[in-house]
Design an enzyme around this catalytic site. Sequence first.
Site, PDB file in Angstrom:
ATOM      1  N   ARG A  15      29.227  27.862 -31.283  1.00 41.38           N
ATOM      2  CA  ARG A  15      30.298  28.865 -31.189  1.00 41.38           C
ATOM      3  C   ARG A  15      29.901  30.228 -31.733  1.00 41.38           C
ATOM      4  O   ARG A  15      30.638  31.201 -31.580  1.00 41.38           O
ATOM      5  CB  ARG A  15      31.551  28.335 -31.890  1.00 41.38           C
ATOM      6  N   GLY A  80      25.113  13.004 -37.229  1.00 42.01           N
ATOM      7  CA  GLY A  80      26.223  12.983 -38.181  1.00 42.01           C
ATOM      8  C   GLY A  80      25.777  13.350 -39.580  1.00 42.01           C
ATOM      9  O   GLY A  80      24.577  13.356 -39.884  1.00 42.01           O
ATOM     10  N   THR A  81      26.751  13.662 -40.418  1.00 41.78           N
ATOM     11  CA  THR A  81      26.428  14.174 -41.756  1.00 41.78           C
ATOM     12  C   THR A  81      25.747  13.130 -42.654  1.00 41.78           C
ATOM     13  O   THR A  81      24.892  13.489 -43.470  1.00 41.78           O
ATOM     14  CB  THR A  81      27.693  14.720 -42.439  1.00 41.78           C
ATOM     15  N   GLY A 104      24.737  24.650 -45.254  1.00 38.82           N
ATOM     16  CA  GLY A 104      24.175  25.974 -44.988  1.00 38.82           C
ATOM     17  C   GLY A 104      25.166  26.936 -44.370  1.00 38.82           C
ATOM     18  O   GLY A 104      24.950  28.143 -44.372  1.00 38.82           O
ATOM     19  N   ASN A 169      38.890  17.495 -47.189  1.00 36.31           N
ATOM     20  CA  ASN A 169      37.507  17.328 -47.622  1.00 36.31           C
ATOM     21  C   ASN A 169      36.698  18.596 -47.336  1.00 36.31           C
ATOM     22  O   ASN A 169      36.658  19.063 -46.201  1.00 36.31           O
ATOM     23  CB  ASN A 169      36.900  16.143 -46.859  1.00 36.31           C
ATOM     24  N   SER A 387       9.234  74.187 -52.841  1.00 30.35           N
ATOM     25  CA  SER A 387       9.979  73.682 -51.689  1.00 30.35           C
ATOM     26  C   SER A 387       9.058  73.508 -50.488  1.00 30.35           C
ATOM     27  O   SER A 387       8.117  74.280 -50.310  1.00 30.35           O
ATOM     28  CB  SER A 387      11.084  74.663 -51.310  1.00 30.35           C
ATOM     29  N   ARG A 422      -1.313  77.475 -47.710  1.00 31.00           N
ATOM     30  CA  ARG A 422      -0.546  77.950 -46.570  1.00 31.00           C
ATOM     31  C   ARG A 422      -1.202  79.242 -46.076  1.00 31.00           C
ATOM     32  O   ARG A 422      -1.978  79.864 -46.803  1.00 31.00           O
ATOM     33  CB  ARG A 422       0.910  78.202 -46.966  1.00 31.00           C
TER      34      ARG A 422
HETATM   35  C1  UD1 Z   1      32.853  17.640 -41.992  1.00 26.83           C
HETATM   36  C2  UD1 Z   1      33.474  16.461 -42.701  1.00 26.83           C
HETATM   37  C3  UD1 Z   1      34.983  16.686 -42.838  1.00 26.83           C
HETATM   38  C4  UD1 Z   1      35.241  17.965 -43.595  1.00 26.83           C
HETATM   39  C5  UD1 Z   1      34.524  19.145 -42.906  1.00 26.83           C
HETATM   40  C6  UD1 Z   1      34.613  20.372 -43.764  1.00 26.83           C
HETATM   41  C7  UD1 Z   1      32.103  14.555 -42.029  1.00 26.83           C
HETATM   42  C8  UD1 Z   1      32.019  13.364 -41.168  1.00 26.83           C
HETATM   43  N1  UD1 Z   1      33.217  15.271 -41.935  1.00 26.83           N
HETATM   44  O1  UD1 Z   1      33.424  17.652 -40.688  1.00 26.83           O
HETATM   45  O2  UD1 Z   1      35.574  15.595 -43.538  1.00 26.83           O
HETATM   46  O3  UD1 Z   1      36.621  18.219 -43.679  1.00 26.83           O
HETATM   47  O4  UD1 Z   1      33.118  18.839 -42.718  1.00 26.83           O
HETATM   48  O5  UD1 Z   1      34.103  21.464 -43.067  1.00 26.83           O
HETATM   49  O6  UD1 Z   1      31.205  14.822 -42.785  1.00 26.83           O
HETATM   50  N2  UD1 Z   1      25.244  18.667 -39.877  1.00 26.83           N
HETATM   51  C9  UD1 Z   1      23.918  18.378 -39.835  1.00 26.83           C
HETATM   52  N3  UD1 Z   1      23.489  17.307 -39.150  1.00 26.83           N
HETATM   53  C10 UD1 Z   1      24.354  16.464 -38.504  1.00 26.83           C
HETATM   54  C11 UD1 Z   1      25.728  16.765 -38.559  1.00 26.83           C
HETATM   55  C12 UD1 Z   1      26.140  17.874 -39.264  1.00 26.83           C
HETATM   56  O7  UD1 Z   1      23.093  19.106 -40.396  1.00 26.83           O
HETATM   57  O8  UD1 Z   1      23.891  15.491 -37.914  1.00 26.83           O
HETATM   58  C13 UD1 Z   1      25.704  19.857 -40.595  1.00 26.83           C
HETATM   59  C14 UD1 Z   1      26.337  20.838 -39.617  1.00 26.83           C
HETATM   60  O9  UD1 Z   1      25.389  21.779 -39.180  1.00 26.83           O
HETATM   61  C15 UD1 Z   1      27.412  21.479 -40.441  1.00 26.83           C
HETATM   62  C16 UD1 Z   1      27.779  20.428 -41.456  1.00 26.83           C
HETATM   63  O10 UD1 Z   1      26.720  19.490 -41.481  1.00 26.83           O
HETATM   64  O11 UD1 Z   1      26.917  22.594 -41.148  1.00 26.83           O
HETATM   65  C17 UD1 Z   1      29.105  19.757 -41.161  1.00 26.83           C
HETATM   66  O12 UD1 Z   1      29.019  19.079 -39.933  1.00 26.83           O
HETATM   67  P1  UD1 Z   1      30.165  19.129 -38.863  1.00 26.83           P
HETATM   68  O13 UD1 Z   1      29.752  18.318 -37.720  1.00 26.83           O
HETATM   69  O14 UD1 Z   1      30.588  20.521 -38.624  1.00 26.83           O
HETATM   70  O15 UD1 Z   1      31.307  18.345 -39.649  1.00 26.83           O
HETATM   71  P2  UD1 Z   1      32.839  18.539 -39.480  1.00 26.83           P
HETATM   72  O16 UD1 Z   1      33.255  17.871 -38.227  1.00 26.83           O
HETATM   73  O17 UD1 Z   1      33.203  19.942 -39.667  1.00 26.83           O
END
Ligand code: UD1
Length: 450
Positions: A15, A80-81, A104, A169, A387, A422
């Site tokens: 985005r 996923g995170t 980040g 969260n 100057s 000069r």
């Molecule tokens: C996450 C949280 C949510 C919280 C929200 C706050 C989880 C499952 N959910 O959701 O509870 O309210 O943040 O903003 O954690 N990232 C990676 N690798 C991955 C996935 C994500 O580096 O595989 C990084 C993303 O770049 C981002 C951050 O982790 O900076 C959060 O990931 P994102 O997918 O945006 O999580 P949310 O759905 O926002």
Amino acid sequence: MSVALIVLAAGKGTRMNSDLPKVLHPIAGEAMLIHAIAAGGALDPARVVVVAGHEADAVRKAALAFDPETQVVLQAEQLGTAHAVAQAAPALDGFEGDAVVLYGDTPLIRPETLARMAEARARHDVVVLGFEAADPGRYGRLVMAGDVLERIVEFKDATEAERAITLCNSGVVMAAAPVLFDLVEAVGNDNAAGEYYLTDIVALARAAGLSATAVTCEEGETLGVNSRTELSRAEAAFQTRARAEALETGVTLQAPETVHFARDTWVGRDAVIEPYVIFGPGVTVESGAHIRAFSHLEGCHVSRGAVVGPYARLRPGTELSEDVRIGNFVEVKNALIAEAAKVNHLSYIGDAEIGERSNIGAGTITCNYDGVMKHRTTIGRGVFIGSDTMLVAPVSVGDGAMTASGSVITRDVEAGALALGRARQENKRGFATRFFEKLRALKAQKTKGE
Ligand code: UD1
Ligand code: CA
């Protein structure tokens, strides 16, 4: 207790609609990633691990430029995170201290908030940072029982009753590193998004008999940036905070909303900052210095009693000693200006040294670049530079010497000498009168002919 930071920075940031990876978009002139790492600096981390993915090379470069000790690991696929955190495990193998997960794209976390999480860690195995959301939207919800955090439920997987919870969260989590990695290892992806949720570690921890709690902060601190609009909001929030802190520490800001700070700007008590001053990274301004309107400063030090601007530009490597004067339309780069020296008008001073009480006349330029290399100009104490002097570096002017205005100085000038470089002036009596008469006559003849 030693601490490791795990900074998630693998996401694409679709985005943002940008070629630049999201975490490298700047706030206050510096990548969001660096703000996040620097905020974690409050915990005096022994280790910093950045999890990169999208544009990993650029992210690695930025992280290492800030701190060469940073470890950068790759998350090739963003599953996923929890999966992201798991990628940091090999880098922290054998590390027994605490791990804190930061993001980040979440640059505004306050150091004090992380310190409160560390305090709560003394009583709980897992500490999550939450916030009361004005509009909880799609945030994960914190399910509490008293001050015990039972679990976190993602919006997509939440029931109506859970969606009514407003305590959300932030994503920031703290636990002993070995515990965190064990928990993350146990996370599955059987959920609405098919992702490995870091949030699942709370329920897993509780099931394993560990304790979990939440520490809360202002919603503004957890502001995550996903779009240019959010980036501009984060910038505004950062500036508001920086201005308030400057005022609080005794700095006069005549029009606070027009002054822009960098993350590391340091301004001493009783300094005065006039309107429309921009600070880039790496600036320190001592107590009692005065920065006048429309000046731009980066990578420089301004000592007590110095006056800069209006309309001055101080570039990296500039060091102004006490009581120096830098006036309008003066640019200084990589130069040491000694006590009470003055460069008051329309000058460029680069790769130079100017001695105490020397006066640099209007329009003086240090010609420091020959098209290939940079060269230094050294000016002694009590020197008078006339100057419009061009100082063709490398060149030096000795103590108490002077240069005639309009001189091009190509050879060193000894102490106490006058350097004249000069053309000698010649006056031709009556020439101008005769010349203009001739031109006017020519013009008259032409118009008659038309
Ligand atoms: C996450 C949280 C949510 C919280 C929200 C706050 C989880 C499952 N959910 O959701 O509870 O309210 O943040 O903003 O954690 N990232 C990676 N690798 C991955 C996935 C994500 O580096 O595989 C990084 C993303 O770049 C981002 C951050 O982790 O900076 C959060 O990931 P994102 O997918 O945006 O999580 P949310 O759905 O926002
Ligand atoms: Ca997000």
